[in-house]
Write an enzyme that holds these catalytic residues in place. Sequence first.
Site, mmCIF file in Angstrom:
data_model
loop_
_atom_site.group_PDB
_atom_site.id
_atom_site.type_symbol
_atom_site.label_atom_id
_atom_site.label_comp_id
_atom_site.label_asym_id
_atom_site.label_seq_id
_atom_site.Cartn_x
_atom_site.Cartn_y
_atom_site.Cartn_z
ATOM 1 N N CYS A 82 -62.690 0.734 -32.485
ATOM 2 C CA CYS A 82 -62.914 -0.515 -31.746
ATOM 3 C C CYS A 82 -64.393 -0.841 -31.675
ATOM 4 C CB CYS A 82 -62.329 -0.370 -30.337
ATOM 5 S SG CYS A 82 -62.838 -1.700 -29.237
ATOM 6 N N CYS A 136 -65.743 -0.654 -27.835
ATOM 7 C CA CYS A 136 -65.798 0.561 -27.024
ATOM 8 C C CYS A 136 -67.243 1.088 -26.951
ATOM 9 C CB CYS A 136 -64.884 1.636 -27.624
ATOM 10 S SG CYS A 136 -63.148 1.468 -27.133
ATOM 11 N N ASN A 168 -72.510 -12.437 -29.997
ATOM 12 C CA ASN A 168 -71.441 -12.368 -30.993
ATOM 13 C C ASN A 168 -72.026 -12.233 -32.402
ATOM 14 O OD1 ASN A 168 -69.133 -12.983 -32.642
ATOM 15 N ND2 ASN A 168 -68.224 -14.055 -30.896
ATOM 16 N N HIS A 183 -60.679 1.010 -23.167
ATOM 17 C CA HIS A 183 -60.032 0.197 -24.202
ATOM 18 C C HIS A 183 -58.639 -0.268 -23.775
ATOM 19 C CE1 HIS A 183 -59.422 -0.991 -28.417
ATOM 20 N NE2 HIS A 183 -58.223 -0.418 -28.375
ATOM 21 N N ASN A 214 -59.863 -15.110 -24.409
ATOM 22 C CA ASN A 214 -58.625 -15.139 -25.200
ATOM 23 C C ASN A 214 -57.980 -13.796 -25.013
ATOM 24 O OD1 ASN A 214 -58.748 -17.646 -26.514
ATOM 25 N ND2 ASN A 214 -60.166 -16.834 -28.050
ATOM 26 N N SER A 236 -58.554 -10.783 -31.399
ATOM 27 C CA SER A 236 -58.459 -9.781 -32.454
ATOM 28 C C SER A 236 -58.642 -8.358 -31.937
ATOM 29 C CB SER A 236 -59.475 -10.090 -33.557
ATOM 30 O OG SER A 236 -60.722 -10.450 -33.005
ATOM 31 N N HIS A 282 -59.274 -4.642 -26.433
ATOM 32 C CA HIS A 282 -60.279 -4.181 -25.475
ATOM 33 C C HIS A 282 -60.632 -5.350 -24.545
ATOM 34 C CE1 HIS A 282 -63.513 -1.082 -24.644
ATOM 35 N NE2 HIS A 282 -63.757 -2.055 -23.796
ATOM 36 N N HIS A 339 -62.138 -8.203 -22.827
ATOM 37 C CA HIS A 339 -63.406 -8.913 -23.010
ATOM 38 C C HIS A 339 -63.192 -10.415 -22.982
ATOM 39 C CE1 HIS A 339 -61.790 -9.332 -27.073
ATOM 40 N NE2 HIS A 339 -62.730 -10.225 -27.335
ATOM 41 N N GLN A 376 -65.672 -14.339 -23.582
ATOM 42 C CA GLN A 376 -66.806 -14.881 -24.323
ATOM 43 C C GLN A 376 -67.483 -15.969 -23.493
ATOM 44 O OE1 GLN A 376 -66.254 -15.627 -28.580
ATOM 45 N NE2 GLN A 376 -64.123 -14.965 -28.446
ATOM 46 N N LYS A 422 -43.665 -20.730 -26.353
ATOM 47 C CA LYS A 422 -43.567 -22.166 -26.574
ATOM 48 C C LYS A 422 -44.490 -22.523 -27.729
ATOM 49 C CE LYS A 422 -43.034 -26.613 -25.851
ATOM 50 N NZ LYS A 422 -41.762 -27.285 -26.239
ATOM 51 N N PHE A 424 -44.007 -32.718 -32.383
ATOM 52 C CA PHE A 424 -44.123 -33.825 -31.438
ATOM 53 C C PHE A 424 -45.366 -33.674 -30.565
ATOM 54 C CE2 PHE A 424 -43.515 -36.071 -27.463
ATOM 55 C CZ PHE A 424 -43.291 -37.346 -27.957
ATOM 56 N N GLU A 425 -45.647 -32.452 -30.161
ATOM 57 C CA GLU A 425 -46.780 -32.189 -29.271
ATOM 58 C C GLU A 425 -48.106 -32.544 -29.960
ATOM 59 O OE1 GLU A 425 -44.139 -30.393 -29.704
ATOM 60 O OE2 GLU A 425 -43.394 -29.706 -27.770
HETATM 61 O O1 LIG Z 1 -36.927 -28.899 -32.031
HETATM 62 P P1 LIG Z 1 -37.277 -27.551 -32.586
HETATM 63 O O2 LIG Z 1 -37.702 -27.615 -34.051
HETATM 64 O O3 LIG Z 1 -36.234 -26.509 -32.341
HETATM 65 O O4 LIG Z 1 -38.566 -27.064 -31.748
HETATM 66 C C1 LIG Z 1 -39.882 -27.163 -32.187
HETATM 67 O O5 LIG Z 1 -40.331 -28.508 -32.243
HETATM 68 C C2 LIG Z 1 -40.397 -29.187 -30.991
HETATM 69 C C3 LIG Z 1 -40.967 -30.573 -31.240
HETATM 70 O O6 LIG Z 1 -42.224 -30.512 -31.865
HETATM 71 C C4 LIG Z 1 -41.231 -28.403 -29.976
HETATM 72 O O7 LIG Z 1 -41.135 -29.037 -28.716
HETATM 73 C C5 LIG Z 1 -40.755 -26.965 -29.867
HETATM 74 O O8 LIG Z 1 -41.627 -26.242 -29.020
HETATM 75 C C6 LIG Z 1 -40.739 -26.341 -31.253
HETATM 76 O O9 LIG Z 1 -40.272 -25.015 -31.194
HETATM 77 O O1 LIG Z 2 -64.040 -15.078 -31.513
HETATM 78 P P1 LIG Z 2 -62.697 -14.441 -31.769
HETATM 79 O O2 LIG Z 2 -62.042 -13.902 -30.531
HETATM 80 O O3 LIG Z 2 -62.722 -13.455 -32.899
HETATM 81 O O4 LIG Z 2 -61.785 -15.644 -32.304
HETATM 82 C C1 LIG Z 2 -60.857 -16.348 -31.531
HETATM 83 O O5 LIG Z 2 -61.496 -17.167 -30.563
HETATM 84 C C2 LIG Z 2 -62.297 -18.229 -31.060
HETATM 85 C C3 LIG Z 2 -62.798 -19.027 -29.890
HETATM 86 O O6 LIG Z 2 -61.754 -19.524 -29.099
HETATM 87 C C4 LIG Z 2 -61.517 -19.107 -32.038
HETATM 88 O O7 LIG Z 2 -62.372 -20.056 -32.644
HETATM 89 C C5 LIG Z 2 -60.846 -18.273 -33.136
HETATM 90 O O8 LIG Z 2 -60.029 -19.101 -33.937
HETATM 91 C C6 LIG Z 2 -60.011 -17.189 -32.472
HETATM 92 O O9 LIG Z 2 -59.413 -16.373 -33.457
#
Ligand SMILES: O=P(O)(O)O[C@H]1O[C@H](CO)[C@@H](O)[C@H](O)[C@H]1O
Ligand SMILES: O=P(O)(O)O[C@H]1O[C@H](CO)[C@@H](O)[C@H](O)[C@H]1O
Lengths: 378, 378
Positions: B52, B55, B77, B116, B156, B164, B167, B169, B171, B341, B346-347
């Site tokens: 890691c 660590c 970083n 860790h 994250n 990734s 441990h 942490h 940012q 989720k 759609f989202e």
């Molecule tokens: O309707 P599906 O394909 O089962 O579901 C997928 O698409 C939807 C519409 O983008 C989303 O709301 C769901 O979270 C996703 O899993």
């Molecule tokens: O910096 P990390 O933890 O390696 O990377 C993660 O966080 C970043 C910041 O949210 C994102 O841009 C990366 O896509 C994600 O994998």
Amino acid sequence: NTPFDSSTHPHRRVNPLTNEHVLVSPHRTKRPWQGQTEPPQAVNLPRHDPQCYLCPGNERAGGLRNDAYESTYNFVNDYAAVLPPPGPIAPPSPHPLLTTEPVQGGCDVIVFHPRHDLTLARLSLEEIGKVIEQWCAIYQTRGSQEGIEYVQIFENKGAMMGCSNPHPHGQAWSLSVVPTLPATELANLTKYSLSDPAPSAAPKGPKNRPCLLCEYAHFEIDVPHDTGRVVFKNEHWVALVPWWAIWPFEILLLPYKRHVPSISHLTANEKNSFAQILSNVTKRYDNLFSCSFAYSMGIHQRPVPRPESAALISDEEDEENVAHLHLHFAPPLLRSASVRKFLVGFELMGEPQRDLTPEQAAQRLRDCSEVHYLDGAA
Amino acid sequence: NTPFDSSTHPHRRVNPLTNEHVLVSPHRTKRPWQGQTEPPQAVNLPRHDPQCYLCPGNERAGGLRNDAYESTYNFVNDYAAVLPPPGPIAPPSPHPLLTTEPVQGGCDVIVFHPRHDLTLARLSLEEIGKVIEQWCAIYQTRGSQEGIEYVQIFENKGAMMGCSNPHPHGQAWSLSVVPTLPATELANLTKYSLSDPAPSAAPKGPKNRPCLLCEYAHFEIDVPHDTGRVVFKNEHWVALVPWWAIWPFEILLLPYKRHVPSISHLTANEKNSFAQILSNVTKRYDNLFSCSFAYSMGIHQRPVPRPESAALISDEEDEENVAHLHLHFAPPLLRSASVRKFLVGFELMGEPQRDLTPEQAAQRLRDCSEVHYLDGAA
Ligand SMILES: O=P(O)(O)O[C@H]1O[C@H](CO)[C@@H](O)[C@H](O)[C@H]1O
Ligand SMILES: O=P(O)(O)O[C@H]1O[C@H](CO)[C@@H](O)[C@H](O)[C@H]1O
């Protein structure tokens, strides 16, 4: 003082459709990846899967049975996110900061093909043409229903994009409201149409006013510049990695020859070249990492078709036609078939960030073969 | 006519911090899930992992070696998304629709603990207090640097959120610009502060003007209403599933007793109860599905601390203090430790959609034990 170089220096770009920024950190692809990788995709899918609720003749979750369809096939989603109008009326808001708006509508599933093992990238142009006809039909039918203000056609492709079934299909959610993102885009298209940009040879929108997307496409394909963001172009359509792309290999696909408010406005020729560019783009995507490339795709256009009652106004005078038809492709893969970009932490709390420039992404996609890697051996 | 019932009828709600909508489809949780599931988490992580890069005493990617630290630990970083000022100047824009803005800054990693195998949910209040002190120190130091306009502190957590390394942490990305989302929130907080809402007993912002978040928190915890969205509350802080939550178990965590523009403004007592509520919330999260709950967390507050030069203006008169400190938790899990989720199709193309109401989510989190499931056996 080193001069600015967009392929080296971190910078941000604006998306004029949303007024949101994206942070571009080109040097960041050098970062080693030790995080989650995507599970390998199922290969050798059967042509018909008895367990699949989309295959012809099979039973669905709700107990209904699919027709023995031979081309495309539509049905109402058994677990629709919205239900048909009329719905109950809005309750009084408990506080001005807490508003509720009931939403009605319908959710349709559009199966692209009877075969379980194909995708858009592996359909013939004629078969893709039938999918386009289905999109047109749903847009027209749902968009003319009482109480429907917006039709969102989209496709979720690939397990990593939340798609629960590899059988080629898309969806259309028709709603009593215009959702946030298309509403924002429409507001910005309208604002641009009322602005006074430098004269250009780009096609014009209704009332001969400027169209943001016609201007943008025109700039990108004007040969003297050669911006390097165009992936592929045919007689009517262009596919490009937009200046403001968020997803690593994001594509914006749109007609560039004339202002086209919706898929209902497409001529037969324009539909043919639409099928051709859809085939070309999805093949390049699959070829990029030799896998069935995951993405979410959405069609943005005029919220609903022109009503019969508008027949007296010409298309060119109809201000509602300020929308310009375009498709967004949002694919998550970044480095390989198993390493995706995560839009998390900073992206969710600050603003989207990308690790290669749109120009670098477009170059990679231009370099991809137009022959699907699974058909290449032939 | 059936009366409207928010736990049955599809509807949309507005987020007043962003003016964006979320579509709530409460009946949709009944949908069977046949899509991708998340891989099981690694269990029995070692206390120290020689591989890691976080660590104590280990070598990092850049070749540098971590101190043998015993509490929290910061470093820059090794693959920062932005580089220190000064940077090159902005190039001329090739077209008004295509703007470039160079961005400078710094990316810090904040390790929460030498072990860790721990997470915030399993640290003592004293240890969480040290993490809070580190956040305060970074906000103060980075935010006072020449050319820095914004400090985004975030975490994250979990492989499914792109983290990734397990441990513990977080940012902090410090930038020469205010990113899209906090800029939008600040604009809406400012707009609200200039509005004239109904008088309430909520704390007030600078110049005795209304504060959107003070008003909102006050409404949610005012006992006669009992909105059902509060998960946990202590002397100074409240954790609630906001009216406009997008993620299934999203939480908004904020101080409610007085207007607090930033973590620099917290008193010693407020920091103690901050540690306590962070511990409480992260424990509930882990207990919800008996797993180490993945999320992205971000701190939103005044973009940078008050400069020395502002000392002559009182805190209450400083208009920059319109921001009200709050934390967003965006956790993807929906049904179990392995079913999340997907905010896709759609989202991405329309607007976010959720499958249970914020009130249902808050109830589930209220029902969770305050003792961590791994400690429960003791
Ligand atoms: O309707 P599906 O394909 O089962 O579901 C997928 O698409 C939807 C519409 O983008 C989303 O709301 C769901 O979270 C996703 O899993
Ligand atoms: O910096 P990390 O933890 O390696 O990377 C993660 O966080 C970043 C910041 O949210 C994102 O841009 C990366 O896509 C994600 O994998």
